[in-house]
Design an enzyme around this catalytic site. Structure first.
Site, PDB file in Angstrom:
ATOM      1  N   HIS A  94      -0.207   8.277   7.250  1.00  0.00           N
ATOM      2  CA  HIS A  94       0.207   7.133   6.418  1.00  0.00           C
ATOM      3  C   HIS A  94       0.891   7.552   5.120  1.00  0.00           C
ATOM      4  O   HIS A  94       1.171   6.680   4.289  1.00  0.00           O
ATOM      5  CB  HIS A  94      -0.987   6.257   6.056  1.00  0.00           C
ATOM      6  CG  HIS A  94      -1.652   5.597   7.222  1.00  0.00           C
ATOM      7  ND1 HIS A  94      -1.351   4.304   7.614  1.00  0.00           N
ATOM      8  CD2 HIS A  94      -2.591   6.030   8.084  1.00  0.00           C
ATOM      9  CE1 HIS A  94      -2.098   3.981   8.656  1.00  0.00           C
ATOM     10  NE2 HIS A  94      -2.869   5.012   8.973  1.00  0.00           N
ATOM     11  N   LYS A 139       0.400  -5.607  -4.646  1.00  0.00           N
ATOM     12  CA  LYS A 139       0.069  -4.370  -3.931  1.00  0.00           C
ATOM     13  C   LYS A 139      -0.683  -3.480  -4.913  1.00  0.00           C
ATOM     14  O   LYS A 139      -0.731  -3.780  -6.095  1.00  0.00           O
ATOM     15  CB  LYS A 139       1.343  -3.673  -3.433  1.00  0.00           C
ATOM     16  CG  LYS A 139       2.408  -3.513  -4.528  1.00  0.00           C
ATOM     17  CD  LYS A 139       3.689  -2.893  -4.002  1.00  0.00           C
ATOM     18  CE  LYS A 139       4.591  -3.851  -3.280  1.00  0.00           C
ATOM     19  NZ  LYS A 139       4.855  -3.483  -1.890  1.00  0.00           N
ATOM     20  N   ARG A 140      -1.272  -2.368  -4.416  1.00  0.00           N
ATOM     21  CA  ARG A 140      -1.891  -1.427  -5.335  1.00  0.00           C
ATOM     22  C   ARG A 140      -0.878  -1.014  -6.410  1.00  0.00           C
ATOM     23  O   ARG A 140       0.331  -0.929  -6.134  1.00  0.00           O
ATOM     24  CB  ARG A 140      -2.387  -0.192  -4.573  1.00  0.00           C
ATOM     25  CG  ARG A 140      -3.611  -0.457  -3.702  1.00  0.00           C
ATOM     26  CD  ARG A 140      -4.792  -0.917  -4.525  1.00  0.00           C
ATOM     27  NE  ARG A 140      -5.306   0.136  -5.358  1.00  0.00           N
ATOM     28  CZ  ARG A 140      -6.377   0.878  -5.087  1.00  0.00           C
ATOM     29  NH1 ARG A 140      -7.066   0.657  -3.973  1.00  0.00           N
ATOM     30  NH2 ARG A 140      -6.783   1.814  -5.912  1.00  0.00           N
ATOM     31  N   LYS A 150       5.452   2.820  -6.313  1.00  0.00           N
ATOM     32  CA  LYS A 150       5.780   1.441  -5.928  1.00  0.00           C
ATOM     33  C   LYS A 150       6.629   0.743  -7.002  1.00  0.00           C
ATOM     34  O   LYS A 150       7.173  -0.327  -6.786  1.00  0.00           O
ATOM     35  CB  LYS A 150       4.502   0.661  -5.657  1.00  0.00           C
ATOM     36  CG  LYS A 150       3.698   1.189  -4.458  1.00  0.00           C
ATOM     37  CD  LYS A 150       2.404   0.407  -4.274  1.00  0.00           C
ATOM     38  CE  LYS A 150       1.486   1.001  -3.221  1.00  0.00           C
ATOM     39  NZ  LYS A 150       1.917   0.696  -1.833  1.00  0.00           N
ATOM     40  N   THR A 189       3.166  -3.421   4.431  1.00  0.00           N
ATOM     41  CA  THR A 189       2.821  -4.498   5.358  1.00  0.00           C
ATOM     42  C   THR A 189       2.851  -5.842   4.628  1.00  0.00           C
ATOM     43  O   THR A 189       3.079  -6.879   5.241  1.00  0.00           O
ATOM     44  CB  THR A 189       1.420  -4.287   5.976  1.00  0.00           C
ATOM     45  OG1 THR A 189       0.516  -3.902   4.932  1.00  0.00           O
ATOM     46  CG2 THR A 189       1.450  -3.195   7.041  1.00  0.00           C
ATOM     47  N   LYS A 201       4.177  -9.764   5.609  1.00  0.00           N
ATOM     48  CA  LYS A 201       3.416 -11.005   5.369  1.00  0.00           C
ATOM     49  C   LYS A 201       4.256 -11.997   4.561  1.00  0.00           C
ATOM     50  O   LYS A 201       4.284 -13.198   4.847  1.00  0.00           O
ATOM     51  CB  LYS A 201       2.109 -10.702   4.628  1.00  0.00           C
ATOM     52  CG  LYS A 201       1.119  -9.901   5.460  1.00  0.00           C
ATOM     53  CD  LYS A 201      -0.008  -9.278   4.626  1.00  0.00           C
ATOM     54  CE  LYS A 201      -0.666  -8.159   5.438  1.00  0.00           C
ATOM     55  NZ  LYS A 201      -1.528  -7.278   4.616  1.00  0.00           N
TER      56      LYS A 201
HETATM   57  C1  26Q Z   1      -8.396  10.060   0.285  1.00  0.00           C
HETATM   58  C2  26Q Z   1      -9.286  11.022  -0.153  1.00  0.00           C
HETATM   59  C3  26Q Z   1     -10.288  10.699  -1.065  1.00  0.00           C
HETATM   60  C4  26Q Z   1     -10.394   9.393  -1.526  1.00  0.00           C
HETATM   61  C5  26Q Z   1      -9.508   8.432  -1.068  1.00  0.00           C
HETATM   62  C6  26Q Z   1      -8.516   8.764  -0.168  1.00  0.00           C
HETATM   63  C7  26Q Z   1      -7.560   7.744   0.292  1.00  0.00           C
HETATM   64  C8  26Q Z   1      -7.980   6.451   0.558  1.00  0.00           C
HETATM   65  C9  26Q Z   1      -7.087   5.493   0.980  1.00  0.00           C
HETATM   66  C10 26Q Z   1      -6.220   8.042   0.474  1.00  0.00           C
HETATM   67  C11 26Q Z   1      -5.333   7.080   0.891  1.00  0.00           C
HETATM   68  C12 26Q Z   1      -5.743   5.786   1.154  1.00  0.00           C
HETATM   69  C13 26Q Z   1      -4.849   4.715   1.578  1.00  0.00           C
HETATM   70  C14 26Q Z   1      -3.587   4.865   1.897  1.00  0.00           C
HETATM   71  C15 26Q Z   1      -2.752   3.725   2.272  1.00  0.00           C
HETATM   72  O1  26Q Z   1      -3.170   2.579   2.159  1.00  0.00           O
HETATM   73  N1  26Q Z   1      -1.524   3.957   2.741  1.00  0.00           N
HETATM   74  C16 26Q Z   1      -0.645   2.868   3.139  1.00  0.00           C
HETATM   75  O2  26Q Z   1      -0.831   2.634   4.526  1.00  0.00           O
HETATM   76  C17 26Q Z   1      -0.145   1.465   4.929  1.00  0.00           C
HETATM   77  C18 26Q Z   1      -0.491   1.215   6.384  1.00  0.00           C
HETATM   78  O3  26Q Z   1       0.146   2.163   7.185  1.00  0.00           O
HETATM   79  C19 26Q Z   1       1.343   1.603   4.717  1.00  0.00           C
HETATM   80  O4  26Q Z   1       1.948   0.366   5.014  1.00  0.00           O
HETATM   81  C20 26Q Z   1       1.648   1.983   3.273  1.00  0.00           C
HETATM   82  O5  26Q Z   1       3.026   2.261   3.129  1.00  0.00           O
HETATM   83  C21 26Q Z   1       0.814   3.186   2.870  1.00  0.00           C
HETATM   84  O6  26Q Z   1       0.996   3.484   1.500  1.00  0.00           O
END
Ligand code: 26Q
Length: 809
Positions: free
Chosen positions: A354, A545-546, A551, A653, A657
């Site tokens: 991702h 979004k976050r 972004k 995503t 939406k």
């Molecule tokens: C990793 C290690 C330690 C703590 C947290 C994490 C962690 C947690 C969540 C790293 C990444 C995430 C989330 C990533 C994420 O949401 N990525 C998004 O995924 C979507 C679905 O595929 C995409 O549409 C987005 O572009 C992408 O940013």
């Protein structure tokens, strides 16, 4: 015996009153909104339970091939409306609520969100479960039953503060505790080698207890299961301390184990290698693998055919330790030869990436793994040795090649690269949009793609139309039902039929009237949460979004300030009234992201209270963004901001939406924006800025943001206003760091490079919005062409091309 479906309003009233008495413990006439929420939930739960039992026994009898979706996050949101929709009980429940002197909308709002995820990745997992159920795939999601989900965001003095999210405090009607399903999960200790055998002498152990949530499908009686694990200290834990009356010590030891499932880790700008996070990852993976193998052995009696009946999918690298765990169980506990186990392993796993951003890739220090999972580290070393030997035969003597492929990063403190482990352990690897998947094989995984080109593929993300259109936008759903019937919920491609209506004046005006109602509802949310009154006749410009530098919420703010200054300079001009709406959370340790939130509030405070501006421009930040807030914002948006630096947003995503709900996109040539453009046509989307190759070239050629600042007087005025303290008179230096990072710090995400093009494009947006008929027709075209972005399409593709599970055409 089946419980009758209470689909008439009298039957529903009786069922609800019975639940009020049986499970809630109140008389019907005393029931509060919360009581009613619980009672309606119980009615739905009973129906879901029946579907669950039937689905399970059907899959068992068929010895079905199943997919197991392993994810640290499932961002479910609320369940009530979704469950009623799937059971076709919305109308009956709605009438019954009226009979109880409430509305279903009010009752529904008393359910807390299950916010067991950070953002896109977690919500994607939730949409995928919905689609797996909808397509009737034999499937399980596996994750963690966090006691505390994503933190609650509270704005204090314009700044984000974080509060815990105790979503389980009052219990949830939606879970089924499986008291009989529990597995020990072990940690620490050392490894003993007795001849060929490795024996893990662990130091501690915790029990993983299963809690199920039933995921209903809309188009089918079949359901999927989300199985979440809770960490519980073993009953005999430190009995000694307990027996000698040292309850403090006994409690402390208990906590050391049970804290594993306490809280969701926030997705920081750079994921710190925290030991508890590693324990969480292993905890849920170990329990899930054991559960999967037990089910397989019960049905098939042998593990030799595991890969024929089981597909395990890794949602990013977070569950990647599953590769080592499966090897551990097969070899150490079932005495399977290494080569056979490895072959099964590779055929069983698949992996979705991702992110491309190097700082976001998960790695763990070798020393930490040695401490927490000594046997798994050994296994990883052996996988690596055999893999590198194979790679060396392909390019003898190329040490750079081998160093890049290695599962171990040898620069500085040695670390295990979880992405490399995931790739090596999987037979298929995919990105989440066409661009992202293409960049994966050209950059991050180029060496792996050289070895195994056939393993890499694309699965463009999707969203579930049940939640994001049928449930979130009942007005638009009803209009579609009238025009094309109800089947679009299961076949989103059918929306294409309404494209022809774009020139039909009656349809267009109904469509825009619905948008207007949704904007009124959104305006009410804005006033309730921010105190700012906005005019629903304005263009609602939305970025939700976050909060993350890539972004580029800051680029959006630069545009708002430009507009503010331009309105003051030309107050008589024919400005299209606009409300810029932000929502999103910043990771608690991400200083730059928090500073952007504060800037939005400071700028909003000045603009919203400037009498020269009035309704021409408003800037608001809706607090505590999450699934339920999104369900109100999406339908009320006119303009969707998807403005990441090209090449950085894997897919997005929210872009899907918003377009599905009739917003036009202003966006860069990035992630799934590109595929949205291909589907709606160039004339129906506002694409601006550098493209990925241009970003790469400009970075190589020595990008100089200061030149842009000096050559664009408008840009200079905007940045000077921020850094000079115009929006923070009480602390003029508050945003100097933010601006310096653009001018002196290299402007890593190239905001200034895209600035001029962004402002120009925003003017084109204004011009189109000034022609309501033309705007409406483009909004309709956008909605009508979102069929391909249904998560049903995505999941059918995964099922056929990666998981090898049949789906009905
Ligand atoms: C990793 C290690 C330690 C703590 C947290 C994490 C962690 C947690 C969540 C790293 C990444 C995430 C989330 C990533 C994420 O949401 N990525 C998004 O995924 C979507 C679905 O595929 C995409 O549409 C987005 O572009 C992408 O940013």
């Amino acid at each position: 015996m089946n419980t009758p479906i209470p689909d008439s309003s009298t039957a529903m009233n009786m069922a609800i009153d019975a639940q009020l008495l049986k499970t809630v413990g109140v008389a019907s006439h005393d029931a509060t909104s919360t009581d009613l929420m619980k009672a309606v939930a119980q009615v739905a739960r009973e129906q879901l339970s029946e579907r669950w039992v039937q689905s399970q026994s059907a899959d068992r009898e068929n010895k079905a091939r199943r997919v197991y979706y392993l994810s640290m996050e499932f961002l479910i949101g609320r369940t009530l409306s979704n469950a009623l929709g799937a059971l076709r009980l919305t109308n009956a429940a709605s009438k019954s609520m009226m009979d109880h002197a409430h509305t279903l909308e009010d009752v529904r709002d008393h359910e807390p969100d299950a916010a067991l995820g950070n953002g896109g990745l977690g919500r994607l997992a939730a949409c995928f479960l919905d689609s797996m159920a909808n397509l009737g795939l034999p499937s399980f999601g596996y994750g963690i039953r966090y006691e505390y989900g994503m933190f609650k965001q509270k704005i204090v003095g314009g700044a984000q503060t974080e509060l815990p999210d105790p979503w389980l405090a009052d219990g949830t009607p939606w879970e089924f505790p499986r008291a009989d399903i529990s597995f020990p999960v072990r940690f620490g200790g050392w490894v003993e080698h007795i001849g060929e055998r490795a024996v893990w002498r662990h130091a501690g152990e915790v029990a993983a207890k299963a809690y199920d949530m039933v995921i209903p499908g809309y188009g089918t009686q079949k359901v999927s299961t989300l199985r979440l694990w809770k960490a519980v200290a073993p009953a005999d834990l430190d009995l000694q301390a307990f027996n000698v009356g040292d309850y403090g010590r006994a409690a402390q030891v208990k906590n050391e184990y049970e804290n594993i499932s306490w809280v969701l880790y926030p997705n920081d700008s750079t994921p710190a290698g925290r030991e508890l996070r590693l324990r969480q990852e292993y905890f849920f993976v170990a329990a899930s693998v054991r559960d999967i193998l037990l089910r397989h052995i019960m049905e098939h009696g042998s593990l030799a055919n595991l890969h024929e009946k089981v597909a395990i999918h890794l949602n990013d690298t977070h569950p990647a330790i599953a590769v080592a765990e499966l090897m551990h169980v097969l070899c150490d506990e079932h005495s399977m030869p290494w080569a056979q186990a490895w072959s099964i392993c590779q055929k069983t796993f698949s992996y979705t990436n991702h992110t491309l951003m190097p700082e976001a890739l998960e790695t763990w220090p070798v020393g930490l793994l040695q401490h927490v999972l000594p046997r798994h580290l050994e296994i990883i070393f052996r996988i690596n040795a055999e893999f590198l030997a194979e790679a060396e035969r392909r390019r003898p003597g190329d040490v750079g090649f081998l160093a890049r492929l290695s599962l171990i990063d040898e620069h500085g403190e040695r670390r295990v690269r979880m992405a490399n482990l995931s790739v090596v352990g999987s037979h298929m690897i995919n990105g989440v949009s066409a661009l992202h998947s293409d960049l994966l094989i050209k950059t991050l995984f180029a060496d792996f793609a050289f070895l195994w080109p056939e393993r890499f593929t694309n699965m463009t993300n999707g969203i579930t139309p049940r939640r994001w259109l049928a449930q979130a936008n009942p007005g638009l759903a009803a209009l579609l039902d009238q025009n094309i019937g109800p089947d679009w919920r299961n076949h989103l491609d059918l929306l294409k039929q309404v494209e022809a209506k774009k020139d039909d004046a009656a349809f267009r005006s109904e469509f825009m009237a619905i948008k207007r109602e949704n904007k009124v509802r959104l305006a009410a949310l804005i006033e309730r949460t921010t105190g700012v009154k906005v005019n629903p006749a304005s263009l609602f410009d939305v970025q939700i979004k976050r909060i993350h530098e890539y972004k580029r919420q800051l680029l959006n703010v630069l545009h708002v300030i430009w507009r503010y200054q331009a309105i003051i300079a030309a107050p008589e001009a024919d400005w299209v009234p606009r409300v810029t709406i932000f929502a999103g959370k910043a990771a608690s340790g991400y200083a730059a992201a928090k500073s952007i939130i504060r800037l939005i509030h400071d700028v909003g405070e000045i603009i919203n209270n400037d009498p020269r501006i009035g309704d021409k421009l408003k800037l608001v930040f809706i607090p505590n963004y999450g699934v339920s807030v999104a369900e109100v914002i999406m339908p009320g948006a006119d303009l969707s901001e998807q403005i990441s630096t090209a090449g950085t947003e894997a897919s997005g995503t929210g872009n899907m939406k918003l377009a599905l709900n009739g917003a036009l996109t202003i966006g860069t040539d990035d992630g799934a924006n590109i595929e949205i453009r291909e589907n709606v046509g160039d004339d129906n989307i506002f694409i601006f800025g550098l493209r990925t190759p241009e970003v790469q070239a400009m970075k190589k050629g020595g990008y100089q943001p200061m030149r842009l600042y000096e050559s664009n007087p408008g840009l200079k005025t905007v940045l000077d206003a921020i850094s000079g303290g115009q929006f923070s008179p009480d602390e003029p230096g508050r945003y100097r760091g933010l601006v310096d990072a653009l001018l002196w710090g290299g402007d890593h995400y190239m905001l200034l490079a895209d600035y001029a093009s962004y402002i120009d494009t925003q003017l084109k947006v204004d011009a189109l919005y000034a022609q309501p008929e033309a705007w409406a027709s483009k909004a309709i075209i956008n909605m009508a062409n979102m069929g391909t972005f249904s998560s049903d399409r995505t999941i059918a593709q995964y099922a056929r091309e990666i998981w090898n599970i049949p789906v009905a055409p």
